[in-house]
Write a protein that holds these residues in place. Structure first.
Motif, PDB file in Angstrom:
ATOM      1  N   ARG A  48      -1.039  43.270  42.927  1.00 38.67           N
ATOM      2  CA  ARG A  48      -0.023  42.273  42.599  1.00 38.67           C
ATOM      3  C   ARG A  48       0.772  41.896  43.849  1.00 38.67           C
ATOM      4  N   SER A  79      -4.876  42.414  40.747  1.00 40.82           N
ATOM      5  CA  SER A  79      -4.021  41.524  39.973  1.00 40.82           C
ATOM      6  C   SER A  79      -4.642  40.141  39.991  1.00 40.82           C
ATOM      7  N   GLU A  81      -3.228  37.551  38.451  1.00 35.85           N
ATOM      8  CA  GLU A  81      -2.147  36.559  38.491  1.00 35.85           C
ATOM      9  C   GLU A  81      -1.879  36.065  39.906  1.00 35.85           C
ATOM     10  N   TRP A  85      -1.784  32.149  40.924  1.00 38.67           N
ATOM     11  CA  TRP A  85      -0.550  31.483  41.374  1.00 38.67           C
ATOM     12  C   TRP A  85      -0.788  30.816  42.724  1.00 38.67           C
ATOM     13  N   MET A 111      -4.850  39.752  32.176  1.00 39.75           N
ATOM     14  CA  MET A 111      -3.702  38.896  32.462  1.00 39.75           C
ATOM     15  C   MET A 111      -2.850  38.793  31.205  1.00 39.75           C
ATOM     16  N   PHE A 115       1.041  34.289  30.865  1.00 36.21           N
ATOM     17  CA  PHE A 115       0.461  33.675  32.045  1.00 36.21           C
ATOM     18  C   PHE A 115      -0.766  32.846  31.675  1.00 36.21           C
TER      19      PHE A 115
END
Length: 173
Positions: A48, A79, A81, A85, A111, A115
């Motif tokens: 992350r 991660s 995410e 992003w 996830m 999200f």
């Protein structure tokens, strides 16, 4: 055909053969983008908040830039995410608004639903696809976390790297 954003899982679980497969597919996609005069972004990711983005603007990078990208390995956890992003940031801020995403991973992450909802909204607005390449040659059959956000999934346990790339190109990436 637009630009390509390639998210490459470089977590500890991909070390060895899966990492080599992932890099091979990513660098082949870079060559395909270059031959079509398209921009390419390689988003290396692991834990992350941990990612590194290499931008390859059409005609504006060197062999050294490609070698540096090929030699990167972040290690750590996973991660999904973080690279997603970063992909959305590239679409908003770096001129990749017409890009599709290729997501290369061994599939070992989940996830959060909030999200996924946000990601689906962005997909509806920006009209991009996410194609997964599952590095499952060592553990065939697993796909649980890519299914939640990828429109197509190709498995290294079923197709050779060249076949996967050929399918990606055929399907518009």
């Amino acid at each position: 055909m637009g630009d390509i954003i390639c998210c490459l899982d470089e977590s500890d679980s991909t070390e060895g053969d899966p990492a080599a497969w992932g890099k091979a597919v990513a660098l082949t996609l870079l060559e395909i983008a270059a031959s079509g005069g398209r921009n390419f972004a390689l988003v290396h990711f692991s834990s992350r908040g941990r990612c590194q983005t290499d931008l390859f603007r059409s005609g504006m990078y060197s062999m050294d830039d490609k070698m540096k990208a090929a030699e990167t390995f972040l290690g750590g956890g996973t991660s999904f995410e973080t690279p997603m992003w970063e992909s959305l940031r590239l679409m908003r801020e770096e001129g990749f608004e017409n890009a599709d995403i290729v997501f290369i991973s061994d599939g070992e992450c989940a996830m959060p639903e909030h999200f996924l909802k946000e990601l689906r909204q962005e997909q509806a607005v920006r009209r991009f696809t996410i194609t997964g390449v599952l590095l499952d040659r060592c553990s065939p059959g697993m796909d649980f976390s890519l299914r939640n956000f990828c429109q197509n999934i190709y498995r290294t346990s079923k197709l050779a790297g060249e076949d996967i790339v050929r399918e990606l190109v055929r399907r518009r990436v």
